[in-house]
Design a protein around this motif. Structure first.
Motif, mmCIF file in Angstrom:
data_model
loop_
_atom_site.group_PDB
_atom_site.id
_atom_site.type_symbol
_atom_site.label_atom_id
_atom_site.label_comp_id
_atom_site.label_asym_id
_atom_site.label_seq_id
_atom_site.Cartn_x
_atom_site.Cartn_y
_atom_site.Cartn_z
ATOM 1 N N UNK A 355 -24.886 -6.380 -34.823
ATOM 2 C CA UNK A 355 -23.850 -7.285 -35.681
ATOM 3 C C UNK A 355 -25.246 -8.609 -36.623
ATOM 4 N N UNK A 356 -26.330 -8.130 -35.433
ATOM 5 C CA UNK A 356 -27.408 -9.449 -35.992
ATOM 6 C C UNK A 356 -27.594 -8.162 -36.870
ATOM 7 N N UNK A 357 -27.837 -7.099 -37.556
ATOM 8 C CA UNK A 357 -28.202 -7.157 -38.430
ATOM 9 C C UNK A 357 -26.987 -5.855 -40.067
ATOM 10 N N UNK A 358 -26.059 -7.314 -39.839
ATOM 11 C CA UNK A 358 -24.954 -6.821 -40.360
ATOM 12 C C UNK A 358 -23.836 -5.404 -40.481
ATOM 13 N N UNK A 359 -24.296 -5.009 -39.821
ATOM 14 C CA UNK A 359 -23.825 -3.594 -39.361
ATOM 15 C C UNK A 359 -22.067 -3.796 -39.062
ATOM 16 N N UNK A 360 -21.149 -2.835 -38.866
ATOM 17 C CA UNK A 360 -20.382 -3.012 -37.889
ATOM 18 C C UNK A 360 -20.247 -1.731 -37.130
ATOM 19 N N UNK A 361 -20.715 -2.352 -35.944
ATOM 20 C CA UNK A 361 -20.610 -1.414 -35.046
ATOM 21 C C UNK A 361 -20.119 -0.050 -34.743
ATOM 22 N N UNK A 362 -20.709 0.456 -34.457
ATOM 23 C CA UNK A 362 -19.674 2.083 -34.293
ATOM 24 C C UNK A 362 -19.065 1.969 -32.715
ATOM 25 N N UNK A 363 -19.589 1.857 -32.071
ATOM 26 C CA UNK A 363 -19.448 1.594 -30.699
ATOM 27 C C UNK A 363 -18.642 0.456 -30.234
ATOM 28 N N UNK A 364 -17.821 -0.209 -30.708
ATOM 29 C CA UNK A 364 -17.794 -1.621 -30.584
ATOM 30 C C UNK A 364 -17.308 -2.326 -28.723
ATOM 31 N N UNK A 365 -18.243 -2.835 -28.352
ATOM 32 C CA UNK A 365 -17.561 -4.032 -27.316
ATOM 33 C C UNK A 365 -16.266 -4.358 -27.341
ATOM 34 N N UNK A 366 -15.304 -4.336 -26.833
ATOM 35 C CA UNK A 366 -14.493 -4.300 -26.411
ATOM 36 C C UNK A 366 -13.830 -5.514 -24.916
ATOM 37 N N UNK A 367 -13.191 -6.618 -25.050
ATOM 38 C CA UNK A 367 -12.503 -7.130 -24.304
ATOM 39 C C UNK A 367 -10.973 -7.086 -24.013
ATOM 40 N N UNK A 368 -10.914 -6.691 -23.454
ATOM 41 C CA UNK A 368 -9.769 -5.848 -23.151
ATOM 42 C C UNK A 368 -8.714 -6.899 -22.000
ATOM 43 N N UNK A 369 -7.518 -7.698 -22.782
ATOM 44 C CA UNK A 369 -6.541 -7.967 -21.474
ATOM 45 C C UNK A 369 -5.415 -6.991 -21.897
ATOM 46 N N UNK A 370 -4.622 -7.661 -20.047
ATOM 47 C CA UNK A 370 -3.926 -6.904 -19.531
ATOM 48 C C UNK A 370 -2.497 -7.681 -19.057
ATOM 49 N N UNK A 371 -2.434 -8.428 -20.333
ATOM 50 C CA UNK A 371 -1.524 -9.004 -19.530
ATOM 51 C C UNK A 371 -0.265 -9.411 -19.160
ATOM 52 N N UNK A 372 0.461 -7.875 -18.914
ATOM 53 C CA UNK A 372 1.510 -7.917 -18.033
ATOM 54 C C UNK A 372 1.156 -7.792 -16.560
ATOM 55 N N UNK A 373 -0.431 -7.425 -16.404
ATOM 56 C CA UNK A 373 -0.720 -7.142 -15.432
ATOM 57 C C UNK A 373 -1.434 -8.817 -14.555
ATOM 58 N N UNK A 374 -1.711 -9.688 -15.571
ATOM 59 C CA UNK A 374 -2.050 -10.846 -14.678
ATOM 60 C C UNK A 374 -0.511 -11.821 -14.912
#
Length: 520
Positions: A355-374
């Motif tokens: 991201x710092x070098x202006x590249x779209x990440x090839x393996x993006x870090x995902x923050x994943x939400x499971x709303x029905x679990x919560x």
């Protein structure tokens, strides 16, 4: 004529309006969107049987906030729900780092990675317990936090003083390496730091990762029962019960200034809405200064400083309706409301560097939400209402992946980015894609179109980095909600203490307006 006009019905605007109305002021809130809530909204737009949160979803800061607590929103029907586990981060070797709801359980899990890591985690928890009250007091009150600051300074001395201060200023990678022998605790801290725009090597990311981890350890990552919109609905009900007026579909285009004082606003429809006492703006600092307020009313130094204002990362989000639970290979992830997906701390560093070098990440870090679990009310029994977001650069120079993404974010690029995110989920949950009933894509321009404060999908109202915090937020100054225009107050996440759903910028602005009135 209302005493105050509040621009924007996001959580900060609604908190500000509530405090003013409860103090006896007549208040009118003008919101550009057809519904209130800003980044705290939910709908059934993915699938009619599934409740999806449009933007924010988990609220540890709201649970910790004395501002939110003081509004007694349970009296307006607000209820909270929590997943059995707070946070999980599967690792490439098949194991899983877990933030449990009980610190002793978290510690036991960390000891399985490296003996002694559990005791080191409990030491961090013990430090948090000693300073928590005053840290939160300093965080959620106007700058400088005199009373909480004095108490906090005393407690910091008792808790190790300069050594603790050094710890909080460390990059989160270094903090993890100094404190823990195993990967689990390190990746929990680093992943929570990236809830903002602080990569593992950023100064102060250790302090932010510690804060978010301790909030999760203490309060969990709660969700409003029935959807994020339930929090907004409770704020609106309280406001209206105190006589406040909310008008949606009313875009403000100008703050009217006469004699150096804000005297009202003008809407896109040409309506003049006067304010006898104050105007509070739950809008970004760049939108307010030189935008809603004409530049000739403002100091040249402020406008010059504002050209250096830095947004946090852009965001790309996908919502899913799933016909079954996510088939995680790491079993603990199945009972966590929030799941982080990245190849350990090194994977997070790689992602942040791209991201710092202006590249779209090839393996993006995902923050994943499971709303029905919560919150089981979010979807039919046995199914899951899920989402994930990742970050991308605001100005894209290239694509680290193979899709040639340019940042046009047309339909083709959106589909390619969503597919990339789903393939990343598949690495940790084979068969995930076969459970998708429907999905919704929210690219950076889409997010901004639904909430102008989320510029280019920046969800924190400006970077969380140290150079734009405290007296540097939104520009070098006092760190307070007062503006160069008398009677005008900045009440958005662009003001101290910044992003997150805790209501502090709105509360600070309201209290400043009330104090000014009392001094007259």
């Amino acid at each position: 004529m209302p005493d105050a006009v509040v621009i924007g019905a996001g959580p900060n605007g609604l908190v500000a309006a509530n405090l003013l109305a409860a103090a006896g002021w007549s208040v009118e809130v003008l919101e550009a969107q057809p519904e209130p809530g800003g980044a705290v909204r939910s709908d059934r737009g993915v699938h009619p049987d599934y409740v999806s949160d449009l933007f924010s979803a988990f609220y540890p800061l709201a649970a910790a906030s004395p501002v939110i607590d003081g509004l007694d929103l349970q009296e307006e029907g607000l209820r909270w729900s929590r997943a059995p586990r707070v946070l999980a981060h599967p690792l490439p070797d098949g194991r899983c780092a877990v933030l449990e709801s009980d610190a002793r359980d978290t510690a036991a899990g960390l000891d399985a990675f490296a003996e002694g890591d559990g005791a080191a985690w409990l030491e961090l928890c013990d430090t948090w317990d000693r300073v928590r009250r005053d840290v939160l007091g300093a965080l959620f009150t106007p700058f400088p936090p005199v009373r909480s600051g004095v108490r906090l300074a005393a407690r910091l001395r008792a808790a190790g003083g300069l050594r603790l201060a050094r710890t909080l200023l460390l990059p989160v990678r270094r903090l993890g390496e100094e404190r823990f022998g195993g990967e689990a605790a390190r990746v929990l801290l680093a992943g929570t730091a990236l809830h903002a725009d602080l990569g593992p090597e950023a100064a102060g990311s250790g302090g932010f990762g510690w804060l978010m981890s301790m909030l999760g350890q203490t309060y969990g990552f709660p969700v409003p029962l029935g959807g994020a919109g339930a929090l907004t609905a409770a704020l609106v009900r309280r406001l209206e019960r105190h006589g406040g007026v909310l008008r949606c579909g009313e875009r403000v285009t100008e703050v009217v200034v006469r004699g150096g004082r804000a005297v009202g606003v003008r809407t896109e429809k040409g309506e003049a809405v006067p304010a006898s006492r104050a105007v509070l703006a739950d809008v970004s600092a760049p939108a307010l200064y030189g935008g809603l307020v004409d530049a000739h009313h403002l100091p040249g130094r402020l406008l010059d400083d504002l050209r250096r204002f830095q947004w946090d990362f852009a965001t790309f989000k996908v919502d899913w309706a799933l016909n079954g639970p996510v088939p995680w290979t790491a079993a603990p992830a199945a009972t966590a409301g929030t799941v982080h997906l990245a190849d350990g701390v090194d994977g997070l560093t790689r992602f942040a560097a791209q991201i710092a070098t202006g590249q779209v990440p090839d393996r993006p870090f995902l923050l994943f939400g499971q709303m029905s679990t919560a919150d089981a009310t979010r979807s039919p029994a046995g199914t899951e209402a899920a989402w994930a977001y990742t970050h991308v650069p605001h100005r894209i120079k290239g694509d680290a992946g193979e899709d040639g993404l340019t940042g046009r974010w047309d339909r083709g690029e959106q589909e390619a980015m969503a597919d990339r995110m789903e393939h990343e989920v598949e690495r940790w949950a084979p068969g995930f894609r076969s459970r998708i009933v429907a999905r919704r894509l929210l690219a950076p321009p889409t997010i901004e179109s639904m909430d102008a404060n989320l510029r280019g999908g920046a969800i924190n109202g400006g970077t969380t980095a140290a150079h734009q915090q405290l007296v540097f937020r939104p520009t070098p100054g006092t760190g307070r909600p007062e503006t160069p225009v008398r009677g005008l107050y900045l009440a958005s996440a662009s003001a101290h203490p910044g992003g997150g759903v805790h209501g502090a910028p709105g509360a600070n602005a309201a209290r400043a307006a009330l104090r000014k009135r009392l001094r007259r």
